[in-house]
Write an enzyme that holds these catalytic residues in place. Sequence first.
Site, PDB file in Angstrom:
ATOM      1  N   ARG A 123       2.253 -16.045  37.084  1.00 12.53           N
ATOM      2  CA  ARG A 123       2.119 -15.556  38.347  1.00 12.53           C
ATOM      3  C   ARG A 123       2.714 -14.098  38.888  1.00 12.53           C
ATOM      4  NH1 ARG A 123      -1.004 -18.393  40.036  1.00 12.53           N
ATOM      5  NH2 ARG A 123      -0.462 -20.210  39.061  1.00 12.53           N
ATOM      6  N   HIS A 182       0.622 -15.220  25.825  1.00 16.92           N
ATOM      7  CA  HIS A 182      -0.555 -15.172  26.575  1.00 16.92           C
ATOM      8  C   HIS A 182      -0.458 -14.178  28.043  1.00 16.92           C
ATOM      9  CE1 HIS A 182      -3.373 -16.488  29.708  1.00 16.92           C
ATOM     10  NE2 HIS A 182      -4.076 -17.964  28.096  1.00 16.92           N
ATOM     11  N   TYR A 228      -1.914 -14.534  34.364  1.00 19.09           N
ATOM     12  CA  TYR A 228      -3.000 -15.370  34.646  1.00 19.09           C
ATOM     13  C   TYR A 228      -3.318 -13.991  35.912  1.00 19.09           C
ATOM     14  CZ  TYR A 228      -2.599 -19.970  32.742  1.00 19.09           C
ATOM     15  OH  TYR A 228      -2.500 -21.395  31.866  1.00 19.09           O
ATOM     16  N   HIS A 273      -7.093 -12.827  29.752  1.00 19.31           N
ATOM     17  CA  HIS A 273      -8.610 -13.318  30.030  1.00 19.31           C
ATOM     18  C   HIS A 273      -8.598 -12.537  31.169  1.00 19.31           C
ATOM     19  CE1 HIS A 273      -6.702 -17.737  31.680  1.00 19.31           C
ATOM     20  NE2 HIS A 273      -6.337 -17.482  30.536  1.00 19.31           N
ATOM     21  N   GLU A 297     -10.491 -14.199  25.761  1.00 15.27           N
ATOM     22  CA  GLU A 297      -9.635 -15.235  25.634  1.00 15.27           C
ATOM     23  C   GLU A 297     -11.772 -15.731  26.458  1.00 15.27           C
ATOM     24  OE1 GLU A 297      -7.414 -17.588  27.437  1.00 15.27           O
ATOM     25  OE2 GLU A 297      -7.917 -19.804  27.645  1.00 15.27           O
ATOM     26  N   ASP A 304     -11.794 -20.619  23.765  1.00 17.57           N
ATOM     27  CA  ASP A 304     -11.242 -22.062  23.993  1.00 17.57           C
ATOM     28  C   ASP A 304     -12.098 -22.990  24.119  1.00 17.57           C
ATOM     29  OD1 ASP A 304     -10.476 -24.196  26.165  1.00 17.57           O
ATOM     30  OD2 ASP A 304      -8.803 -22.840  27.161  1.00 17.57           O
ATOM     31  N   HIS A 315     -13.195 -24.412  27.917  1.00 18.59           N
ATOM     32  CA  HIS A 315     -14.326 -23.184  28.577  1.00 18.59           C
ATOM     33  C   HIS A 315     -15.124 -22.581  27.885  1.00 18.59           C
ATOM     34  CE1 HIS A 315      -9.795 -20.783  29.632  1.00 18.59           C
ATOM     35  NE2 HIS A 315      -9.938 -22.074  30.228  1.00 18.59           N
ATOM     36  N   HIS A 343      -8.055 -21.928  21.296  1.00 25.23           N
ATOM     37  CA  HIS A 343      -7.000 -22.906  22.423  1.00 25.23           C
ATOM     38  C   HIS A 343      -7.619 -24.383  22.583  1.00 25.23           C
ATOM     39  CE1 HIS A 343      -5.791 -19.306  24.939  1.00 25.23           C
ATOM     40  NE2 HIS A 343      -4.868 -19.300  23.737  1.00 25.23           N
ATOM     41  N   ASP A 387     -12.884 -25.958  34.342  1.00 27.60           N
ATOM     42  CA  ASP A 387     -11.893 -24.938  34.098  1.00 27.60           C
ATOM     43  C   ASP A 387     -10.346 -26.121  34.091  1.00 27.60           C
ATOM     44  OD1 ASP A 387     -10.006 -23.869  32.323  1.00 27.60           O
ATOM     45  OD2 ASP A 387     -10.074 -21.666  33.247  1.00 27.60           O
ATOM     46  N   HIS A 420      -8.253 -28.568  32.012  1.00 30.74           N
ATOM     47  CA  HIS A 420      -8.043 -29.185  30.546  1.00 30.74           C
ATOM     48  C   HIS A 420      -7.803 -30.256  30.607  1.00 30.74           C
ATOM     49  CE1 HIS A 420      -6.746 -25.138  29.252  1.00 30.74           C
ATOM     50  NE2 HIS A 420      -7.695 -24.945  30.229  1.00 30.74           N
ATOM     51  N   GLU A 455      -3.071 -26.723  24.769  1.00 28.50           N
ATOM     52  CA  GLU A 455      -2.796 -26.586  26.508  1.00 28.50           C
ATOM     53  C   GLU A 455      -3.206 -27.772  27.321  1.00 28.50           C
ATOM     54  OE1 GLU A 455      -5.824 -22.821  26.769  1.00 28.50           O
ATOM     55  OE2 GLU A 455      -3.790 -21.941  26.598  1.00 28.50           O
TER      56      GLU A 455
HETATM   57 ZN    ZN Z   1      -8.378 -23.200  31.085  1.00 23.78          ZN
HETATM   58 FE    FE Z   2      -7.309 -20.955  27.133  1.00 27.41          FE
HETATM   59 FE    FE Z   3      -6.231 -18.914  29.074  1.00 27.75          FE
END
Ligand code: ZN
Ligand code: FE
Ligand code: FE
Length: 276
Positions: A37, A67, A70, A107, A142, A176, A179, A211, A224, A226, A256
Amino acid sequence: MINIGCHLSASAGYMNMLEESLSINANTFQFFTRNPRGGKAKDIDENDVRKFIDKWNELDYGKILAHAPYTLNMCSADERTRQFAYEVFEDDMKRMEYVPNNLYNFHPGSHVGQGVEVGIELISQTLNNVLFEDMTTTVLLETMAGKGSEVGSKFEELREIIDRVELNDKLGVCLDTCHVFDAGYDIVNDLDGVLQKFDDIIGLDRIKAIHLNDSKNAFASHKDRHEKLGEGNIGIEALLRVVNHEKLCNLPFLLETPNDLEGYKKEIEIIRKGSK
Ligand code: ZN
Ligand code: FE
Ligand code: FE
């Protein structure tokens, strides 16, 4: 040997992640550079990093993938959010040089109604401000599912960003599987066609990591979510075709999926058994 691993908690440092990965028969891993976060990152423990690099060099181990949080949104409509993205990214680039020659994934961002064009321009500007000539990290855009106003669910958008970045030899793509499937690229029935399209638009040599996720939702759902390997709408056969594809099989594969360590261990075993 195929390079496969999963997302791990970075809270106890690099050596801890390396040991945890080895305990589940992985030979790469992914981690957040800081709280997903956002927020301040822990100071780098140089002793921990030194031990990690020594051990990493001894092993048959793939590149590791950091990574970004987000919340990092380079193309927010809010100036403060963009500034935050810039600061986090810049700080992360410095921190990555403690573990040179690895990968950093982010992202691209959400344009929140400003339009894809504006989004692409803001993302490219920030990248032009943070990438530097002698960095050793490769920064990965990504591929996104296209939820809300996400930029990067179309290969053309990623191409546009890459084209506008001066030091784009520092850029790559993290593909991904969840994705791209959610974005409407049919990797289940036409993997070769999707990769051909990617090659035509971006160039397959830009893909630096995968991913590996199944998807809870249907093809082209732009959702999105997973799913565990084999329990979603992509399915294990299609995922194994990705892993075994001659153009992809030498890349690091990162899970993931919604799993604990035990679950990841099982998935890694499935992939190792199913990979050539
Ligand atoms: Zn995702
Ligand atoms: Fe991913
Ligand atoms: Fe990601």
